[in-house]
Design a protein around this motif. Structure first.
Motif, PDB file in Angstrom:
ATOM      1  N   LEU A 581       0.809  -1.221   0.000  1.00 40.84           N
ATOM      2  CA  LEU A 581       0.000   0.000   0.000  1.00 40.84           C
ATOM      3  C   LEU A 581       0.847   1.277   0.000  1.00 40.84           C
ATOM      4  O   LEU A 581       0.907   1.995   0.994  1.00 40.84           O
ATOM      5  N   SER A 583       0.049   3.899  -1.257  1.00 38.57           N
ATOM      6  CA  SER A 583      -0.877   5.025  -1.024  1.00 38.57           C
ATOM      7  C   SER A 583      -0.918   5.372   0.457  1.00 38.57           C
ATOM      8  O   SER A 583      -1.043   6.544   0.831  1.00 38.57           O
ATOM      9  N   SER A 685     -10.865  -2.446   6.807  1.00 35.58           N
ATOM     10  CA  SER A 685     -11.610  -1.405   6.086  1.00 35.58           C
ATOM     11  C   SER A 685     -13.105  -1.674   6.087  1.00 35.58           C
ATOM     12  O   SER A 685     -13.545  -2.827   6.141  1.00 35.58           O
ATOM     13  N   GLN A 707     -14.153  -1.973  -1.092  1.00 34.08           N
ATOM     14  CA  GLN A 707     -13.662  -2.140   0.277  1.00 34.08           C
ATOM     15  C   GLN A 707     -13.726  -3.589   0.727  1.00 34.08           C
ATOM     16  O   GLN A 707     -12.921  -4.038   1.544  1.00 34.08           O
ATOM     17  N   HIS A 710     -10.514  -5.640   0.541  1.00 30.84           N
ATOM     18  CA  HIS A 710      -9.329  -5.369   1.363  1.00 30.84           C
ATOM     19  C   HIS A 710      -8.895  -6.569   2.175  1.00 30.84           C
ATOM     20  O   HIS A 710      -7.732  -6.929   2.207  1.00 30.84           O
ATOM     21  N   GLU A 776     -16.327   3.944   8.534  1.00 29.83           N
ATOM     22  CA  GLU A 776     -15.061   4.553   8.129  1.00 29.83           C
ATOM     23  C   GLU A 776     -15.293   5.401   6.869  1.00 29.83           C
ATOM     24  O   GLU A 776     -14.886   6.551   6.792  1.00 29.83           O
ATOM     25  N   HIS A 777     -15.972   4.808   5.883  1.00 34.56           N
ATOM     26  CA  HIS A 777     -16.309   5.532   4.650  1.00 34.56           C
ATOM     27  C   HIS A 777     -17.813   5.538   4.488  1.00 34.56           C
ATOM     28  O   HIS A 777     -18.450   4.493   4.653  1.00 34.56           O
ATOM     29  N   GLU A 806     -15.237   5.889  -3.754  1.00 36.64           N
ATOM     30  CA  GLU A 806     -14.383   5.910  -2.569  1.00 36.64           C
ATOM     31  C   GLU A 806     -12.919   5.748  -2.959  1.00 36.64           C
ATOM     32  O   GLU A 806     -12.025   6.262  -2.288  1.00 36.64           O
ATOM     33  N   ASP A 810      -9.140   7.016  -1.550  1.00 40.45           N
ATOM     34  CA  ASP A 810      -8.083   6.080  -1.155  1.00 40.45           C
ATOM     35  C   ASP A 810      -6.732   6.493  -1.726  1.00 40.45           C
ATOM     36  O   ASP A 810      -5.698   6.213  -1.132  1.00 40.45           O
ATOM     37  N   TYR A 811      -6.784   7.133  -2.932  1.00 39.63           N
ATOM     38  CA  TYR A 811      -5.511   7.343  -3.614  1.00 39.63           C
ATOM     39  C   TYR A 811      -5.099   8.786  -3.873  1.00 39.63           C
ATOM     40  O   TYR A 811      -3.948   9.139  -3.665  1.00 39.63           O
ATOM     41  N   HIS A 817      -6.794   8.651   3.674  1.00 40.80           N
ATOM     42  CA  HIS A 817      -7.521   7.376   3.732  1.00 40.80           C
ATOM     43  C   HIS A 817      -7.263   6.596   5.029  1.00 40.80           C
ATOM     44  O   HIS A 817      -7.799   5.513   5.209  1.00 40.80           O
TER      45      HIS A 817
HETATM   46  N1  LIG Z   1      -9.429   1.838   1.704  1.00 40.51           N
HETATM   47  C1  LIG Z   1      -8.316   1.809   2.617  1.00 40.51           C
HETATM   48  C2  LIG Z   1      -8.701   2.492   3.902  1.00 40.51           C
HETATM   49  O1  LIG Z   1      -9.620   1.795   4.601  1.00 40.51           O
HETATM   50  C3  LIG Z   1      -7.079   2.438   2.098  1.00 40.51           C
HETATM   51  C4  LIG Z   1      -6.557   1.923   0.824  1.00 40.51           C
HETATM   52  C5  LIG Z   1      -5.277   1.731   0.490  1.00 40.51           C
HETATM   53  N2  LIG Z   1      -5.247   1.315  -0.780  1.00 40.51           N
HETATM   54  C6  LIG Z   1      -6.455   1.237  -1.187  1.00 40.51           C
HETATM   55  N3  LIG Z   1      -7.282   1.607  -0.203  1.00 40.51           N
END
Ligand SMILES: N[C@H](CO)Cc1c[nH]c[nH+]1
Ligand SMILES: NC(=O)c1ccc[n+]([C@@H]2O[C@H](COP(=O)([O-])OP(=O)(O)OC[C@H]3O[C@@H](n4cnc5c(N)ncnc54)[C@H](O)[C@@H]3O)[C@@H](O)[C@H]2O)c1
Length: 883
Positions: A581, A583, A685, A707, A710, A776-777, A806, A810-811, A817
């Protein structure tokens, strides 16, 4: 040894079973093998070592009936010699273990005993009397039969059977038989646990073959519990054994007090279960069910110390069931069968995945623990479980033992291999084939659970607010030794743990800036994407920086100020377990850099070749990190919290991660010796979508899946506001179809079933639920979505309207994020520039200002009885006012 013969056709059979249950074996005489009473006896899970003697078999298929009896748990089947007479023993009986067959022989048949030596283990010789002639005959038979040991250990036994009461032997004859090594079988008609005319006393008959080798004539007696665990050593006398059989309690002989009814004064009584005699007939073993605190006068279970292992766990759980401390985890488990079920499934899965001996032992222990909790919660003891195992070991027909199709790993692997082969074939249809391969042999629709809000009770609604269970106690127990290891042994522990959990043998653990250009080689497209994301995130986080101090004159001459200072040393955790990750490196590194942190350490798990992905190295370089720690999980957090030889100790640790990372952050934060703080408990997530009829099914499904992919613990929720059945079905179809095409479909197959749809009638209901869930989102797939943002009270980050997936947050859009999960959005913000700052306040008062405020301060200090506080103002006021 006495072996009672119980006729289960008699009215008294239940009383007889109870009265003679303490003897090691009983012969049950039944009219035919398929007898209802017998079935009931053998169905009882606590079967005794019964020898079943059917008086008549089905002539068509006697072997089938013998198998059925042995499989049902009979210790032995007793057959007349006629069953063996005209048979080729080898072809008919060799598949039945010798120790499971007994034969009855009339005096005329004694001569055939020789022929049966390799087929049966017990020879029951029927005698009409106890004359010298009969005893001589049985002596000869015994000498023949008792030669050698059985193939699986143990000895062949010869039993003298006295058919009618007229031929009942006296104690002397029983003793004489015992000296020859011959047991005595007697009908229960001639035995009594009390003293009845014309009947033998059971205790006396039992003891007739046992000879003490002690001058005081007592019998050393080992007392054990149902699991065979020793409770202590005592002594028995003839009188105490007779009393024990009569009362079916633990009764012994105390060399100081005489006859000793165990527990009569302490309350720790014992129910008698079995009495065994040792191999040379001079010592006893009593198996008992111990009541009260235990057997030992020191108030513990046994005289040789407390029990251990599974037996100890069983006892602890039983006592917790009666009086668990309120709020304890075990009490919670006893109350929540769903939680126990989830834990059993989770631990079973982890055991299947475990590879090293240490992990296998660990996971097995976890599984045993939760399985035993389920047993104890339902009144099943460890002994019951062991009894099942013993019952199974008595079966002679084995089950094939295949796994149910749902769990058949080999079949799944075969299916996956077939799908993969199909995919690589030139004619294969790419999407369908890849879906099949990705499902790893799993099939079935990928669907969320569905509820209607108005059909749910308040309690059910609250349950839906809970996230998929994470067992913090368990995780903490795993993480503690990891954290302690790193704290105590620094880099050496870090290297070991990285080898263990990430499968990488590192030489050193830290890469220091300036980072080599080779470590961050990227293609142009990737570099441009990171650069653009960096710029947007930087712009948004720089705007959050209040570089001017806040200055407020609260009264004339009283000026209060607040100004920010960066936290000097920060540690940023960038997850790298199931996905790399970079990001997250941006989301943590940029606000830290904007805030002005002087030391930025980025920790992330290394790749299998021991390197760090170039994208993360490039971000580390862009944000000015001083070190990259090549470690993941709890060990990385511990290294940053305490510092190691190569990793600097930091003041604050930020960033998301799996449950080990989160647990380590929480553990190190509460350890005052680490002096470290954390951003928040950011876990798996999650996403909540509120969708109305203007929503586009494909978009809604794509957001949910973004999500859900994840991790297996991720949860996504869809609140459907007034959707028609068709609209909802279209979203569900999209979820299944899009999910089936994802490379991470295996993860989605686990996270989507933990996710759900909830149908509501109005936006008020939707917002109320969303605010209570505190996602969270939050994505608003709504008409004029922006108008609803005002009603959002709890959420990590909000995505407004159909064009705001979303993933942008995230990016690259600019927001952060790293956000609070598990409902912590009620009280925590996501990571932002302030996360890396602390605020310091200051004040300056003029002479006039102090004069104006002085009386207030002095009065309040007086109220609190803090004279020095009052005086610090008073001493100045006296000067100002010339007092
Ligand atoms: N959605 C994640 C936060 O819950 C963060 C993330 C990193 N890469 C993609 N998404
Ligand atoms: N809330 C957010 O802002 C946010 C952002 C990104 C990611 N996430 C979440 O972060 C998590 C990342 O998890 P991940 O596992 O992919 O990566 P991770 O880097 O958090 O964890 C991987 C590390 O866990 C350790 N580990 C693995 N198995 C272990 C075991 N049995 N015992 C002890 N340690 C063990 C290993 O050291 C490994 O390096 C996901 O749950 C994801 O949803 C959250």
């Amino acid at each position: 040894m006495i072996i009672p013969r119980i006729n289960i056709a008699a009215d008294s059979y239940k009383d007889d079973l109870t009265a003679f249950s303490a003897l090691p074996n009983q012969v049950l005489v039944v009219p035919t093998p398929d007898n209802d009473r017998l079935t009931e006896i053998l169905n009882n899970q606590h079967k005794d070592a019964y020898w079943i003697q059917p008086l008549a078999f089905d002539p068509q298929d006697p072997l089938a009936q013998i198998h059925t009896l042995l499989d049902a748990g009979a210790d032995k089947v007793v057959l007349p010699y006629a069953a063996f007479a005209n048979t080729d023993l080898e072809s008919s009986f060799s598949h039945i273990p010798q120790e499971r067959l007994a034969v009855t022989l009339t005096p005329a048949e004694f001569a055939h005993l020789d022929r049966l030596l390799a087929t049966v283990s017990v020879f029951i010789l029927e005698l009409a009397d106890t004359s010298a002639e009969s005893l001589e005959a049985i002596k000869a038979a015994a000498q023949l039969a008792q030669k050698g040991l059985l193939p699986r250990g143990g000895v062949k036994r010869v039993v003298a059977s006295f058919a009618s009461s007229t031929a009942t032997p006296g104690l002397l004859a029983i003793s004489e038989l015992g000296r020859l090594g011959v047991d005595t079988q007697l009908s229960t008609n001639v035995l009594s646990t009390g003293h009845e005319d014309g009947k033998l006393n059971l205790g006396e008959a039992f003891m007739a073959t046992i000879v003490s080798d002690r001058p005081d004539g007592l019998f050393p007696t080992i007392v054990v519990d149902e699991q065979g665990i020793s409770l202590g050593l005592v002594y028995s006398s003839l009188e105490s054994v007779v009393e024990s059989f009569r009362t079916r309690k633990g009764v012994y002989f105390s060399r100081t007090r005489g006859l000793w009814h165990k527990g009569a004064s302490s309350g720790s009584t014992q129910d008698l279960i079995k009495v065994h005699v040792d191999c040379d007939s001079d010592a006893l073993q009593f198996t008992v069910h111990q009541h009260g605190t235990g057997f030992c006068h020191n108030n513990i279970r046994g005289c040789f110390g407390p029990s251990s292992g599974l037996a100890h766990l069983d006892q602890t759980l039983k006592s917790r069931k009666i009086s668990a401390p309120a709020g304890s985890y075990t009490q919670r488990l006893f109350k929540d069968s769903n939680l126990v079920q989830s834990k059993i499934m989770e631990e079973a899965e982890e055991l299947c995945e475990a590879k090293t001996p240490q992990d296998i032992a660990w996971e097995t222990a976890d599984l045993f623990y939760f399985a035993l909790v389920k047993c104890v919660a339902n009144g099943v003891s460890l002994r019951d479980v062991e009894q099942q195992l013993e019952n199974r070991s008595r079966k002679i027909t084995r089950r094939p033992g295949h796994a149910k199709p749902k769990w058949d790993v080999s079949a799944k692997e075969a299916a996956a291999a077939a799908a993969a082969a199909k995919e690589s074939a030139p004619t294969a249809a790419a999407p369908a084939a890849s879906a099949a391969a990705n499902q790893n042999g799993k099939s079935g629709r990928i669907s969320m659970k569905s509820y209607k809000m108005n059909a749910l009770s308040a309690e059910q609604q609250s349950k839906l607010l809970l996230r998929p269970i994470i067992q913090s106690n368990d995780i903490m127990a795993r993480v503690k030794p990891i954290v302690e290891g790193v704290r105590e042994r620094g880099d050496a522990a870090l290297i070991e743990l990285t080898a263990k959990f990430d499968g990488v043998q590192l030489e050193s653990t830290v890469i220091s800036a300036p980072f080599s250009p080779e470590s961050m080689v990227l293609d142009e497209k990737t570099r441009a994407a990171i650069d653009q994301a960096y710029d947007n995130i930087h712009k948004f986080h720089a705007a959050q920086l209040q570089d001017k101090a806040l200055v407020v004159e609260t009264m004339p001459g009283v000026v209060c100020t607040r100004f920010a200072r960066p936290i000097e040393r920060v540690g940023l955790y960038v997850p790298g377990g199931t996905a790399v990750l970079p990001s997250t490196a941006l989301m943590l590194g940029i606000p830290a850099a904007v805030a002005g942190c002087s030391e930025i350490v980025i920790a992330t798990p290394p790749r299998k070749d021991g390197s760090i992905v170039p994208e993360v190295m490039y971000v580390a370089h862009k944000v000015g990190a001083s070190k990259v720690l090549m470690a993941g999980g709890a060990q990385a957090v511990a290294a940053m919290a305490y510092g190691t030889e190569t990793c600097p100790k930091v003041d604050k640790i930020c960033g998301p991660g799996n449950q080990y990372v989160t647990a380590a952050k929480m553990l190190t934060q509460i350890d005052s010796s680490s002096l470290v703080s954390i951003d928040m408990p950011a876990g798996p997530s999650e996403l909540l979508v509120i969708a109305d009829m203007t929503s586009i099914p494909a978009y809604v499904a794509s957001d949910l899946l973004s999500q859900a992919e994840h991790g297996t613990d991720s949860q996504v929720v869809l609140i459907a506001v007034g959707l028609t059945a068709e609209h909802l079905a279209a979203i569900e179809d999209e979820v299944h179809e899009q999910a089936s095409r994802l490379p991470r479909v295996d993860i989605v197959r686990e996270s989507i079933p933990k996710s759900y749809i909830i149908e509501v009638e109005s936006m008020e209901e939707a917002m109320k639920f969303s605010n209570a869930y505190a996602p969270e989102h939050l994505i608003l797939h709504l008409e004029e979505a922006e108008k609803h943002v005002d009603q959002v009270m709890n959420a990590g980050s909000v995505f407004v309207g159909h064009w705001s997936p979303e993933s942008c947050g995230d990016y690259a859009s600019g927001t952060n994020h790293t956000l609070p999960t598990y409902g912590y959005a009620r009280m925590y913000s996501g990571v932002n520039t302030d996360t890396f700052l602390k605020h310091i306040t200051s004040q300056q008062l003029t002479r006039e200002g102090l004069d104006a405020i002085g009386d207030t301060v002095m009065r309040l200090a007086e109220i609190e009885g803090l004279e020095a506080h009052r005086n610090a103002v008073g001493v100045r006021i006296r000067d100002i006012r010339g007092l």
